[in-house]
Design a protein around this motif. Structure first.
Motif, PDB file in Angstrom:
ATOM      1  N   LEU A  45       0.804  -1.212   0.000  1.00 23.95           N
ATOM      2  CA  LEU A  45       0.000   0.000   0.000  1.00 23.95           C
ATOM      3  C   LEU A  45       0.847   1.277   0.000  1.00 23.95           C
ATOM      4  O   LEU A  45       0.339   2.358  -0.292  1.00 23.95           O
ATOM      5  N   VAL A  48       0.665   3.087  -3.346  1.00 26.01           N
ATOM      6  CA  VAL A  48      -0.593   3.674  -3.814  1.00 26.01           C
ATOM      7  C   VAL A  48      -0.553   5.174  -3.526  1.00 26.01           C
ATOM      8  O   VAL A  48      -0.332   5.579  -2.380  1.00 26.01           O
ATOM      9  N   TRP A  52      -0.301   6.129   0.769  1.00 25.05           N
ATOM     10  CA  TRP A  52       0.956   5.773   1.421  1.00 25.05           C
ATOM     11  C   TRP A  52       1.197   6.592   2.683  1.00 25.05           C
ATOM     12  O   TRP A  52       1.829   6.099   3.618  1.00 25.05           O
ATOM     13  N   THR A  55      -0.405   4.623   5.367  1.00 27.27           N
ATOM     14  CA  THR A  55       0.083   3.264   5.607  1.00 27.27           C
ATOM     15  C   THR A  55       1.502   3.212   6.149  1.00 27.27           C
ATOM     16  O   THR A  55       1.930   2.160   6.624  1.00 27.27           O
TER      17      THR A  55
END
Length: 85
Positions: A45, A48, A52, A55
């Protein structure tokens, strides 16, 4: 039969190198695989856009938890076998 103690530092180091490995070596294979999967998904992730940012703490937290859990798993195994570590 004599039981050899498990070194918690080595289990933490194993989890530092591969998330969940110390937990798996400690006999908690299911939990170790779950930790590994969560670190891998969080890492994926990171690529992305815009997600990010959210995450990074998840990935870092899962990785740190992996190291701590590897250490704790070795200590728990030692306690169950009457070894103080």
């Amino acid at each position: 039969m004599q039981v050899q103690p498990r070194n918690p530092v080595l289990y933490a180091l194993a989890s530092f190198l591969v998330a969940g490995l110390g937990t798996m070596l400690g006999g908690e294979v299911g939990r170790g695989l779950l930790i590994l999967a969560s670190v891998v998904v969080a890492w994926m992730l990171l690529f992305v856009p815009f997600i990010w940012l959210l995450t990074v703490p998840l990935w870092l937290g899962a990785w740190v938890f992996s190291v701590v859990d590897g250490y704790r798993t070795a200590q728990q195994w030692n306690r169950q076998h009457g070894i103080i570590s």
